[in-house]
Motif scaffolding. Structure first.
Motif, PDB file in Angstrom:
ATOM      1  N   GLN A 224       0.763  -1.104  -0.140  1.00  0.00           N
ATOM      2  CA  GLN A 224       0.079  -0.055   0.151  1.00  0.00           C
ATOM      3  C   GLN A 224       0.829   1.193  -0.023  1.00  0.00           C
ATOM      4  O   GLN A 224       0.250   2.430  -0.696  1.00  0.00           O
ATOM      5  CB  GLN A 224      -0.952   0.044   1.284  1.00  0.00           C
ATOM      6  CG  GLN A 224      -1.973  -1.116   1.175  1.00  0.00           C
ATOM      7  CD  GLN A 224      -2.931  -1.395   2.351  1.00  0.00           C
ATOM      8  OE1 GLN A 224      -2.476  -0.494   3.306  1.00  0.00           O
ATOM      9  NE2 GLN A 224      -4.039  -1.637   2.304  1.00  0.00           N
ATOM     10  N   LYS A 227       2.072   1.670  -3.347  1.00  0.00           N
ATOM     11  CA  LYS A 227       1.005   2.029  -4.151  1.00  0.00           C
ATOM     12  C   LYS A 227       1.049   3.736  -4.124  1.00  0.00           C
ATOM     13  O   LYS A 227       0.593   4.238  -4.965  1.00  0.00           O
ATOM     14  CB  LYS A 227      -0.273   1.165  -3.991  1.00  0.00           C
ATOM     15  CG  LYS A 227      -1.307   1.804  -4.704  1.00  0.00           C
ATOM     16  CD  LYS A 227      -2.392   0.986  -4.550  1.00  0.00           C
ATOM     17  CE  LYS A 227      -3.836   1.436  -5.318  1.00  0.00           C
ATOM     18  NZ  LYS A 227      -5.130   0.460  -4.772  1.00  0.00           N
ATOM     19  N   GLN A 228       0.694   4.050  -2.926  1.00  0.00           N
ATOM     20  CA  GLN A 228       0.648   5.537  -2.469  1.00  0.00           C
ATOM     21  C   GLN A 228       1.623   6.147  -3.351  1.00  0.00           C
ATOM     22  O   GLN A 228       1.671   7.273  -3.498  1.00  0.00           O
ATOM     23  CB  GLN A 228       0.230   5.707  -1.155  1.00  0.00           C
ATOM     24  CG  GLN A 228      -0.942   5.067  -0.533  1.00  0.00           C
ATOM     25  CD  GLN A 228      -2.034   5.693  -0.989  1.00  0.00           C
ATOM     26  OE1 GLN A 228      -2.309   6.824  -1.515  1.00  0.00           O
ATOM     27  NE2 GLN A 228      -3.280   4.761  -1.218  1.00  0.00           N
ATOM     28  N   ASP A 336      -4.038   9.145   3.548  1.00  0.00           N
ATOM     29  CA  ASP A 336      -3.682   7.585   3.288  1.00  0.00           C
ATOM     30  C   ASP A 336      -2.563   7.322   4.391  1.00  0.00           C
ATOM     31  O   ASP A 336      -2.604   6.248   4.775  1.00  0.00           O
ATOM     32  CB  ASP A 336      -2.765   7.556   2.039  1.00  0.00           C
ATOM     33  CG  ASP A 336      -4.024   7.575   0.716  1.00  0.00           C
ATOM     34  OD1 ASP A 336      -3.739   8.058  -0.275  1.00  0.00           O
ATOM     35  OD2 ASP A 336      -4.957   7.224   1.154  1.00  0.00           O
ATOM     36  N   MET A 340      -2.760   4.146   7.082  1.00  0.00           N
ATOM     37  CA  MET A 340      -1.786   3.196   7.227  1.00  0.00           C
ATOM     38  C   MET A 340      -1.396   3.163   8.643  1.00  0.00           C
ATOM     39  O   MET A 340      -0.885   1.911   9.393  1.00  0.00           O
ATOM     40  CB  MET A 340      -0.542   3.368   6.271  1.00  0.00           C
ATOM     41  CG  MET A 340      -0.829   3.075   5.003  1.00  0.00           C
ATOM     42  SD  MET A 340       0.697   3.444   3.700  1.00  0.00           S
ATOM     43  CE  MET A 340       0.858   5.247   3.700  1.00  0.00           C
ATOM     44  N   THR A 358      -8.705  -2.814   3.916  1.00  0.00           N
ATOM     45  CA  THR A 358      -7.832  -1.617   3.659  1.00  0.00           C
ATOM     46  C   THR A 358      -8.632  -0.637   2.706  1.00  0.00           C
ATOM     47  O   THR A 358      -9.094  -0.858   1.837  1.00  0.00           O
ATOM     48  CB  THR A 358      -6.691  -2.207   2.842  1.00  0.00           C
ATOM     49  OG1 THR A 358      -5.690  -3.107   3.524  1.00  0.00           O
ATOM     50  CG2 THR A 358      -5.755  -0.852   2.586  1.00  0.00           C
ATOM     51  N   ASP A 360      -8.483   2.017   0.408  1.00  0.00           N
ATOM     52  CA  ASP A 360      -7.583   2.481  -0.745  1.00  0.00           C
ATOM     53  C   ASP A 360      -8.143   3.940  -1.041  1.00  0.00           C
ATOM     54  O   ASP A 360      -9.014   3.893  -2.052  1.00  0.00           O
ATOM     55  CB  ASP A 360      -7.578   1.441  -1.888  1.00  0.00           C
ATOM     56  CG  ASP A 360      -6.760   1.962  -3.054  1.00  0.00           C
ATOM     57  OD1 ASP A 360      -6.021   3.065  -2.857  1.00  0.00           O
ATOM     58  OD2 ASP A 360      -6.734   1.074  -3.744  1.00  0.00           O
TER      59      ASP A 360
END
Length: 369
Positions: A224, A227-228, A336, A340, A358, A360
């Protein structure tokens, strides 16, 4: 002197007779009175025939021909000696017990049984052996209550006819033979070893599962984050591209203006007094400058001061859109990061956070816009 001797002899005789009579009277009175304690009852027989029960206190009975038999009405304890028996699965055991009884009917206890104490003891011994022989070894060692209840049931019927009530039976100890005891100890040791191995294997399996789950959650969070990071990098590249495009567009217009101004300068040096300006040039000059008098070009120190862009110019270069996009990116990045952090805290506390839980935010409608 001869006349005094018979008188003395007669007085001694009378005195002896009086003493004898008095002794007989005292003995008779003593035999006629019977004191009974408060917790006792006594059976009275006259010439061997049962007459009645003497109650606590003073009782008058026929002297010399009466006999009494004492019965304690309190709860009495009978120790049952240790008995050997063979269980139903052919295992030798030894056991002893304690029986608590109470005399409820002294007349029946006197007439129906010779001596109720040894009678109850012998009956309890035979009953204990019979009950142990009808059970398996494991039951004799673990089900003491069942043994006590069965012995009491077996004793109730005969002792009721004797006027005796069995209040309780307690088996004190059931001991198997030394050989059986040694085999049982080995079996217990093997069972404990087996349980220890099972617990150890379960602990290792649980540790492996938890480690795998932790690695899984760590990989999810790492993916994640990557990805972010990629999303933010892509959005940064997009903004940079937009800014470069806007800058190129602005510089292009500036070049047109500069070129137009050079052309005007050249025209001004000519002899003609009529000038024709393109509409695009006049529009661009209106965007970036003021009229010639009082403009920001003519300054005292010869430097060019920047003025605020008007709404048309801001819309042209997209300053408001860029600020809005940067604000959305900052807000999305902050959201985000918080998501996290919450997931990391949940994993630290041992919660089961799945990939499907999660959030997203990069795929939300706001980010898509």
């Amino acid at each position: 002197m001869d006349t005094l001797v018979p008188a003395t002899t007669g007085s001694a005789t009378l005195l002896g007779i009086g003493a004898l009579v008095l002794l007989v009277v005292v003995v008779t009175l003593w035999q006629s009175v019977r004191f009974v304690d408060a917790y006792d009852r006594e059976a009275l027989t006259v010439f061997g025939e049962y007459r009645k029960l003497l109650e606590p206190g003073l009782n008058v009975i026929p002297p010399f021909v009466s006999r009494t038999y004492r019965f304690d009405m309190r709860t009495q304890t009978i120790d049952v000696p240790q008995q050997e028996a063979i269980t139903r699965d052919n295992s030798p055991v030894t056991a002893d017990a304690v029986v608590y009884i109470r005399v409820m009917d002294a007349k029946r206890a006197f007439l129906e049984v010779d001596d109720y104490m040894p009678a109850v003891s012998n009956l309890a011994q035979t009953t204990l052996r019979a009950v142990l022989g009808d059970m398996e070894l494991d039951d004799t060692l673990s089900r003491r209550e069942k043994i006590n209840a069965r012995i009491r049931e077996e004793l109730d019927e005969p002792t009721d006819e004797w006027g005796i009530r069995v209040e309780s039976v307690e088996v004190r100890e059931v001991t198997p033979s030394p050989d059986v005891k040694g085999a049982m100890e080995k079996q217990t040791s093997a069972e404990r070893t087996r349980r220890a191995m099972i617990l150890e294997a379960q602990g290792e399996r649980r540790s492996a599962v938890e480690k795998a789950e932790g690695d899984k959650q760590s990989n999810i969070i790492r993916a994640q984050g990557e990805k972010q990071s990629q999303i933010l990098e892509a959005q940064g590249d997009a903004i940079s591209t937009v800014l470069r495009a806007k800058s190129a567009e602005s510089m292009g217009e500036r070049a047109v203006i500069d070129k137009g101004m050079e052309t005007l300068s050249e025209i001004g040096q000519g002899e003609s007094t009529t000038f024709v300006l393109p509409q695009e040039l006049s529009s661009l000059v209106g965007r970036y400058g003021k009229h010639l008098t009082g403009s920001d070009v003519a300054t005292d120190d010869g430097t060019l001061d920047s003025l605020e862009f008007d709404e048309e110019t801001r819309e042209l270069i997209g300053l408001d859109d860029i600020a809005e996009m940067i604000g959305e990116i900052d807000a999305e990045a902050e959201m985000d990061v918080e998501a996290m952090e919450r997931q990391a805290q949940a994993i630290k506390e041992g919660q089961d956070v799945g990939a499907d839980e999660t959030v997203d935010r990069s795929e939300s409608p706001e980010s898509a816009e």
